[in-house]
Design an enzyme around this catalytic site. Structure first.
Site: not given
Ligand code: BES
Ligand code: ZN
Ligand code: MN
Length: 494
Positions: A262, A274, A344, A346, A348
């Site tokens: 990724k 966020k 968010d 993104e 996947r």
């Molecule tokens: N990059 C984030 C995940 C992440 C969170 C990485 C904390 C490192 C530290 C990912 O893109 C994300 O935002 N995931 C969301 C998914 C949700 C919107 C379904 C998440 O984990 O909140």
């Molecule tokens: Zn991310």
């Molecule tokens: Mn994200």
């Protein structure tokens, strides 16, 4: 950035640049080592009899000034305790090496000789390798943006008098692996205004050489391939997205193992923005790509006889007037319609098209590495990488590589109950699956695009950065799972 150089020598009396000797101390009655100086030997033996200097991770400095030790080459001996021999394992030894490496960061000493004869007690080359690796890994700092550097370059000699020991091999391996992991840390620590998708592509081209080929596709080429899931993520950013493909093929006419990372160089969340507290660390949302790029570089340097391809779809995830909207539907490269419930989620989306692209090359196996879900930390904390697979044999290989490297992985299920959470009312699939089992639904989403090809997914969101010094990791990026990926290539090579 600070750099380490190494050299191996066969005797403590050889011409040496260092005035500092590093001596690993194992707690065992058979401990013996010859420092080639009667006084220094006596100092060591007496100290060991009277003090406990072998406690795991403990550093004891013995001073050997010229006035008292006229024939000894060194002015000081740094003893590093490794604990009891029967309790030692790869990680405990790497940890002790790590504390010593970190200690050196704050010392004025720039040259040292690591005398590893005492480690022969282990009778295990992997443990020796692990100690040296830990030392190099602990000796890491990111001071690129400090005008006043805390540390200049280091020079380390490694001495072994044992002619049977494959010392050159051991030091080359530990050096390459630790350099690779530190390279990954550098990429993750790099701020997103410097490390844009184009910059990551440039860096990948720069490391390419005769053995390691690099191919970069730009936005239009990705568009022609139908990568709308990937391009949907990038459309809110003024930075150009890039497809980065590195290829190392020592074996002609053989299919490759694909390492996909990724590569979100900054994840603001997009329009599903966020909160600022969670956004701060999102320059690190390319941790997966940092690991796979650094790993293939080391695998090529080490000349492993295994075909590896690396693929990273690099982009930012930004909010703007041109950004993708929550509720948009995108048609992925394989024809799947995806409802974007949350911009968010993104990672996947980019991985979906990466996997479809990789599949056009008929891979033997795909591993994807991604800082994918906050839920990975909630589920397992920071001690394990969350892993998923459709193939138990490959999963076992990845687990073994994790044990060897200390980047431990723990497998979670791909159960049919949580799979349904990705069902969309208006499209084939949606990119979020609700609050429950957040890491599992993300893995199910990727699995949809993988199909039957043997695959392992590593969610490193919990492990890619750390807020404190621990073992061989220093505060900031960890570079996980770079060494796991290198060890995996060794397993594939067999
Ligand atoms: N990059 C984030 C995940 C992440 C969170 C990485 C904390 C490192 C530290 C990912 O893109 C994300 O935002 N995931 C969301 C998914 C949700 C919107 C379904 C998440 O984990 O909140
Ligand atoms: Zn991310
Ligand atoms: Mn994200």
């Amino acid at each position: 950035m600070q750099q380490n150089k190494i050299k191996h020598i066969n005797s403590l009396n050889e011409e040496t640049k260092s005035q500092t000797l590093i001596l690993p101390i194992i707690k065992n009655k058979d401990f013996s080592v010859d420092l080639l100086d009667m006084n220094a030997n006596r100092l060591l033996i007496d100290t060991m009899l009277n003090e406990d200097i072998s406690t795991n991770g403990e550093i004891t400095v013995l001073h050997t000034p010229k006035s008292l030790f006229p024939n000894f080459n060194y002015l000081r001996i740094f003893c590093i305790g490794l604990g009891l021999i029967e309790e030692s394992n790869l990680s405990s030894v790497r940890k002790s090496g790590g504390s010593l490496g970190r200690y050196f960061l704050n010392s004025k000493i720039e040259e040292a000789n690591i005398f590893i004869d005492s480690l022969n007690l282990f009778d295990n080359e992997e443990l020796i390798e692990s100690f040296i690796e830990g030392f190099f890994l602990g000796n890491y700092s990111f001071d690129k943006y400090k005008n006043k550097k805390s540390k200049s370059d280091n020079f380390f000699e490694i001495t072994s008098t044992d002619s049977k020991l494959a010392i050159k091999n051991i030091t080359t391996k530990s050096y390459e692996k630790s350099e690779a992991e530190k390279n990954a840390r550098n990429l993750v620590n790099e701020p997103a205004n410097y490390l844009t998708p184009s910059k990551l592509a440039d860096i990948s081209s720069t490391i390419s050489n005769k053995k390691l080929k690099c191919n970069i596709l730009d936005k239009n080429e990705c568009k022609k391939l139908g990568m709308n899931a990937f391009l949907g993520v990038s459309q809110g950013s003024i930075e150009e997205p890039k497809l980065i493909h590195l290829s190392y093929k020592p074996l002609p006419n053989e299919n490759s193992f694909w390492y996909i990372g990724k590569a979100i160089t900054f994840d603001s969340g997009g329009l599903s923005l966020k909160p600022s507290g969670s956004m701060f660390s999102m320059k690190g949302d390319m941790g997966g790509s940092a690991a796979v790029i650094s790993a293939i570089n080391a695998i090529a340097n080490l000349g492993l006889m295994v075909n590896i391809d690396v693929l990273c779809l690099a982009t930012e995830n930004m909010p703007s007037g041109s950004a993708q909207r929550p509720s948009d539907v995108v048609e992925a490269m394989d024809g799947t319609y995806i409802e974007v419930e949350n911009t968010d989620a993104e990672g996947r989306l980019t991985l979906a098209d990466a996997i479809t692209y990789a599949k056009t090359f008929d891979p033997k196996f795909i591993i994807d590495v991604a800082t994918l879900t906050g839920a990975a930390s909630i589920g397992l904390g920071k001690g394990n990488i969350s892993a998923f697979s459709n193939n138990e044999k490959f999963m076992k290989n990845v687990k073994n590589a994790g044990e060897k490297s200390g980047d431990h992985v723990w497998q979670l299920p791909l159960d049919s109950v949580s799979k349904k959470q990705n069902n969309s009312t208006i499209a084939d699939i949606k990119n979020t699956g609700g609050r429950l089992a957040g890491s599992i639904t993300a893995a199910h989403f990727i699995n949809h695009f993988v199909g039957e090809i043997p695959w392992v997914h590593l969610d490193i969101a919990a492990n890619s950065m750390t807020s404190s010094n621990d073992g061989w990791h220093n505060k900031g990026a960890t570079g996980i799972p770079t060494r796991l990926l290198i060890e995996l290539a060794y397993i594939f090579e067999k």
